[in-house]
Design an enzyme around this catalytic site. Structure first.
Site, PDB file in Angstrom:
ATOM      1  CG  HIS A  23      62.310  16.066  70.580  1.00  0.00           C
ATOM      2  ND1 HIS A  23      61.094  16.140  69.225  1.00  0.00           N
ATOM      3  CD2 HIS A  23      62.594  14.926  71.504  1.00  0.00           C
ATOM      4  CE1 HIS A  23      60.902  14.760  69.982  1.00  0.00           C
ATOM      5  NE2 HIS A  23      61.439  13.866  70.583  1.00  0.00           N
ATOM      6  CG  ASP A  34      59.413  20.597  74.604  1.00  0.00           C
ATOM      7  OD1 ASP A  34      58.989  20.179  74.967  1.00  0.00           O
ATOM      8  OD2 ASP A  34      60.435  20.046  73.650  1.00  0.00           O
ATOM      9  CD  GLN A  53      61.629  14.649  78.631  1.00  0.00           C
ATOM     10  OE1 GLN A  53      61.539  14.210  80.098  1.00  0.00           O
ATOM     11  NE2 GLN A  53      60.424  13.867  77.465  1.00  0.00           N
ATOM     12  CE  LYS A  80      58.195  12.843  75.659  1.00  0.00           C
ATOM     13  NZ  LYS A  80      58.718  11.770  75.262  1.00  0.00           N
ATOM     14  CB  CYS A 103      63.996  12.960  69.177  1.00  0.00           C
ATOM     15  SG  CYS A 103      63.411  11.716  68.543  1.00  0.00           S
TER      16      CYS A 103
END
Length: 402
Positions: free
Chosen positions: A120, A197, A200, A223, A360
């Site tokens: 991203h 990251d 998700q 999220k 993104c």
């Protein structure tokens, strides 16, 4: 007990509405999830019962708000299996967390930062900025045609020059689940700091930061059924203690004079100013909700939905799916001769909410020679019937657009 998404749906008031005269089918969960009553109630209770600034007040409301905020930190620490709640830094979200890390690291010319093609923009641009100001070089792990990372190339790029390795756990665009434990071990063996990251991953997988071995893990509340504007940077205490603060202001200090300032201990060293108190409390309520349902049960339910969606969409003419078969959370696809924006706009008229565009991830889209995809992404409250409605809407819209 069998997983019951219908009962779960009743906890999300927004899902009861109609869009254009049709029941809402919300499949844009990779962008943001909806909020259960437990989270809405936690936010409302905070403002109705204990709203006050925290940590420095001596009155009743300040003490109550402080206790609730720090209890939320402990909830997040348990969710991540952190060794110490002080390793949990509240931020505005994953983007904020990654920017924090990139801002406090000092690199030199000749150093390298290694990221992946799947990232991203929030896990690309902060590292580009770090490289620009330090003279370091950005290196990129390529990906295969199935949307998985080239692990041989990854290991080949690692060297003594690699000072930071940053990659996502799950791709927000393609749903690719990266082998984060193995990648972390390889990067650590090369002497690199590792930043993951997990934006998700948090809604779909259990996260155990001690077993993971990374130095930093970033995630966002919105999220995982919590409000927007709240997130977490988890970092190893020894690493955070050795690094400088980021923002200056209240709470991150011990003593201030015009001659010198001494900085506070973790976690407050990285939490300058009044935090998002309500957001942290609601984030904890969201994690409690997830634990109540069971993250493994949620994951298995979503896998079934994604497979059904992939099978259904693959049966339509001209559909191309992106990402590996064992994708998680999100399913990206394109239809020959149909622009993703047109498709998304038309199926919205049928009550189906998906995301269209580059998500993104413009470098990833460029790698595949496309400008974007249509992405359906799933959560605990989605149902098999909604998958059928998605496929029906795409089929009908495609026929209209061709």
């Amino acid at each position: 007990m069998a997983f019951d998404s219908v009962t779960i749906r009743a906890e999300f008031p927004i899902l009861a509405q109609e869009v254009n005269g049709r029941p809402l089918v919300y499949l844009d969960n990779a962008a943001t999830t909806q909020k259960p009553l437990a989270v809405l109630d936690a936010s409302r209770r905070y403002y109705e019962e204990i709203n006050a600034n925290i940590h420095r007040g001596t009155h009743h409301l300040a003490r109550a708000a402080t206790a609730a905020h720090e209890a939320a930190r402990e909830t997040v620490a348990r969710h991540l299996n952190a060794a110490d709640p002080a390793e949990v830094i509240f931020t505005a979200g994953t983007t904020d967390s990654i920017n924090l890390v990139a801002a406090i690291l000092a690199l030199s010319p000749g150093d390298e930062v290694l990221i992946s093609t799947l990232e991203h923009h929030s896990n690309i641009v902060p590292w580009q900025m770090l490289c620009e100001r330090s003279g370091a070089t950005l290196q990129v792990i390529p990906c295969h045609d199935d949307g998985t990372l080239d692990q041989d190339a990854f290991r080949g790029l690692l060297s003594e020059r690699t000072k930071v390795t940053a990659f996502n756990w799950i791709s927000n665009a393609f749903g690719t689940v990266n082998p984060v434990h193995e990648m972390t071990a390889a990067a650590k063996a090369a002497g690199s700091l590792v930043v993951i990251d997990a934006a998700q991953a948090a809604p779909h997988l259990a996260i155990n930061v001690q077993a993971l071995g990374a130095d930093f893990v970033a995630l966002s509340g919105h999220k995982v059924y919590a409000p927007t504007g709240i997130g977490v940077l988890w970092g190893k205490r020894a690493v955070l203690d050795a690094l400088p603060p980021w923002r200056g202001g209240g709470e991150m200090i011990k003593e201030v004079t015009f001659a010198k300032t001494t900085y506070n201990d973790l976690p407050f060293k990285y939490e300058a100013g009044t935090p998002n108190i309500e957001g942290a409390i609601a984030f904890a309520a969201a994690l409690d909700f997830v634990h109540g349902v069971g993250i493994e049960a949620i994951s298995e339910h979503e896998k079934k939905l994604i497979k059904a969606a992939a099978d259904g969409l693959s049966s339509l003419p001209g559909v191309k799916l992106y990402g590996p078969d064992d994708r998680a959370g999100a399913l990206s696809f394109a239809i020959e001769g149909v622009h993703h924006y047109d498709l998304g706009t038309l199926i919205d008229q049928m009550g189906v909410a998906v995301r269209t565009g580059h998500h993104c991830c413009q470098p990833l889209m460029a790698r595949f020679g496309i400008t974007g995809t249509t992405r359906a992404s799933f959560a605990a409250y989605n149902t098999a019937e909604e998958v059928e409605k998605l496929v029906e809407a795409v089929d009908k819209a495609t026929s209209m657009l061709r």
